[in-house]
Design an enzyme around this catalytic site. Structure first.
Site, PDB file in Angstrom:
ATOM      1  N   ILE A 136       0.866  -1.171   0.000  1.00 19.84           N
ATOM      2  CA  ILE A 136       0.000   0.000   0.000  1.00 19.84           C
ATOM      3  C   ILE A 136       0.903   1.222   0.000  1.00 19.84           C
ATOM      4  O   ILE A 136       2.071   1.144   0.400  1.00 19.84           O
ATOM      5  CB  ILE A 136      -0.975   0.019   1.211  1.00 19.84           C
ATOM      6  CG1 ILE A 136      -0.237  -0.147   2.534  1.00 19.84           C
ATOM      7  CG2 ILE A 136      -2.031  -1.054   1.065  1.00 19.84           C
ATOM      8  CD1 ILE A 136      -1.147  -0.126   3.755  1.00 19.84           C
ATOM      9  N   ASP A 137       0.386   2.340  -0.476  1.00 19.16           N
ATOM     10  CA  ASP A 137       1.201   3.538  -0.639  1.00 19.16           C
ATOM     11  C   ASP A 137       1.740   4.050   0.695  1.00 19.16           C
ATOM     12  O   ASP A 137       1.168   3.787   1.752  1.00 19.16           O
ATOM     13  CB  ASP A 137       0.395   4.650  -1.303  1.00 19.16           C
ATOM     14  CG  ASP A 137      -0.035   4.294  -2.723  1.00 19.16           C
ATOM     15  OD1 ASP A 137       0.684   3.511  -3.370  1.00 19.16           O
ATOM     16  OD2 ASP A 137      -1.079   4.803  -3.165  1.00 19.16           O
ATOM     17  N   MET A 138       2.817   4.818   0.610  1.00 19.16           N
ATOM     18  CA  MET A 138       3.480   5.348   1.798  1.00 19.16           C
ATOM     19  C   MET A 138       2.506   6.094   2.719  1.00 19.16           C
ATOM     20  O   MET A 138       2.518   5.904   3.937  1.00 19.16           O
ATOM     21  CB  MET A 138       4.621   6.290   1.392  1.00 19.16           C
ATOM     22  CG  MET A 138       5.348   6.933   2.561  1.00 19.16           C
ATOM     23  SD  MET A 138       6.748   7.952   2.046  1.00 19.16           S
ATOM     24  CE  MET A 138       5.876   9.353   1.290  1.00 19.16           C
ATOM     25  N   THR A 140      -0.796   5.862   2.722  1.00 20.23           N
ATOM     26  CA  THR A 140      -2.009   5.097   3.002  1.00 20.23           C
ATOM     27  C   THR A 140      -1.759   4.272   4.254  1.00 20.23           C
ATOM     28  O   THR A 140      -0.710   3.644   4.393  1.00 20.23           O
ATOM     29  CB  THR A 140      -2.364   4.166   1.829  1.00 20.23           C
ATOM     30  OG1 THR A 140      -2.633   4.953   0.668  1.00 20.23           O
ATOM     31  CG2 THR A 140      -3.586   3.322   2.152  1.00 20.23           C
ATOM     32  N   ARG A 237      -7.145   5.895  -5.858  1.00 16.13           N
ATOM     33  CA  ARG A 237      -6.832   7.307  -6.096  1.00 16.13           C
ATOM     34  C   ARG A 237      -7.122   7.693  -7.545  1.00 16.13           C
ATOM     35  O   ARG A 237      -7.708   8.745  -7.824  1.00 16.13           O
ATOM     36  CB  ARG A 237      -5.372   7.577  -5.741  1.00 16.13           C
ATOM     37  CG  ARG A 237      -5.051   7.302  -4.280  1.00 16.13           C
ATOM     38  CD  ARG A 237      -3.562   7.226  -4.010  1.00 16.13           C
ATOM     39  NE  ARG A 237      -2.900   8.507  -4.294  1.00 16.13           N
ATOM     40  CZ  ARG A 237      -1.583   8.656  -4.283  1.00 16.13           C
ATOM     41  NH1 ARG A 237      -0.790   7.631  -4.028  1.00 16.13           N
ATOM     42  NH2 ARG A 237      -1.057   9.841  -4.531  1.00 16.13           N
TER      43      ARG A 237
END
Length: 301
Positions: A136-138, A140, A237
């Site tokens: 998962i994104d930094m 998130t 997103r």
């Protein structure tokens, strides 16, 4: 020797941009040296950095010898939702990168897992991503699973591929959504306008499906839950931005200015469910909303 073939989506790109997009570990200065020395060939001919590529052409150049950085275990506290001999489910905080990459070789989830799990991490994804089967994104937050052995890794990877893993996220989007529920079925791929971003593509993208439902509406924002069928880079997103409702705080796909002091997008991986790789039993875990998210919801009310 590195060989890269020009695809339809890259038609017309400058060769230096084409190579930079596909060889992220190589510095721009290194590529410029290769251009100046005539070592970058397209269909056997040396080209300048400004050369425009065409579909089907082959770019060839010598790669420097790979030197892998040493990734060390770090005593970083983990919010563990579940752990056994095969898997560990962690509630990842905002600002933590999942695995080491250029610019982030310390302080990542992998560094923390290496300390906590010692030698018990799967090796399928190599030395930079031990145990990591998805990410998962930094910025998130929320639930992410890591695997302690190759058996577990293969099982979870297969479930991801078959879309049988439950992944539900909470997000706050800009604007007020009219429909209570909806499905976005739109392929995602590298943006033609900005190669560092992803985008919904008319052709050439990978299948991407997101289901959403409204949890609460505010004057200028909407609190939603998203359920992923697929797991493309930046999927929620990109999909919500494609509807004209980017995530609050998302400076990449939304407005550059945000009325609230936020660190990136308001996105939380709240629920993660999967079949245990050894027993086959279905397991589901919930990561509580982070304090900043709950506080923001109170402000919006």
């Amino acid at each position: 020797m590195m060989r890269l073939y020009v695809t339809e989506e890259a038609e017309g790109d400058r060769i230096d941009r084409f190579l930079a997009d596909r060889c992220e570990d190589l510095s721009r200065s290194f590529l410029q040296k290769l251009f100046k020395s005539g070592e970058i060939l397209v269909d056997g001919r040396p080209v300048k950095a400004s050369y425009r590529v065409s579909e089907g052409e082959e770019a060839v150049f010598e790669m420097p010898e790979a030197v892998l950085p040493e990734i060390t275990a770090e005593d970083i506290p983990l919010d563990i939702l579940y752990e056994d001999e095969d898997v560990i489910v962690v509630n990842k905080p905002k600002g933590m990168v999942v695995h080491p990459a250029a610019g982030h070789y310390t302080g990542t989830l992998v560094n923390a897992l290496m300390y906590h799990c010692r030698e018990d991490l799967s090796g399928i994804n190599g030395v930079l991503r031990p145990g990591i089967v998805h990410r998962i994104d930094m910025d998130t937050t929320g639930a992410i699973i890591a695997c302690k052995n190759d058996l577990a890794h293969a099982s979870i990877a297969a479930q991801l591929k078959e879309h049988t893993i439950t992944r539900r996220y909470e997000a706050i989007v800009c604007g007020v959504l009219k429909d209570d529920t909806g499905t976005i079925d739109a392929p995602i791929g590298r943006s033609q306008k900005d190669r560092k971003k992803m985008a919904v593509l008319a052709s050439g993208g990978r299948e991407a499906v997101t289901h959403y439902r409204v949890l609460n509406r505010f004057r200028e924002y909407t609190h939603i839950e998203c359920r992923l069928e697929t797991g493309r880079t930046h999927q929620i997103r990109v999909h919500m931005a494609s509807l004209g409702h980017p995530l609050l705080g998302d400076a990449v796909y939304g407005p550059a200015k945000c009325p609230y002091k936020l660190q990136g997008q308001t996105l939380h991986a709240g629920v993660l469910g999967f079949h245990h790789p050894r027993t086959g039993a279905y397991m589901e875990f919930t990561a509580p909303l982070p304090d900043y998210f709950k506080h923001l919801l109170e402000i919006l009310k």
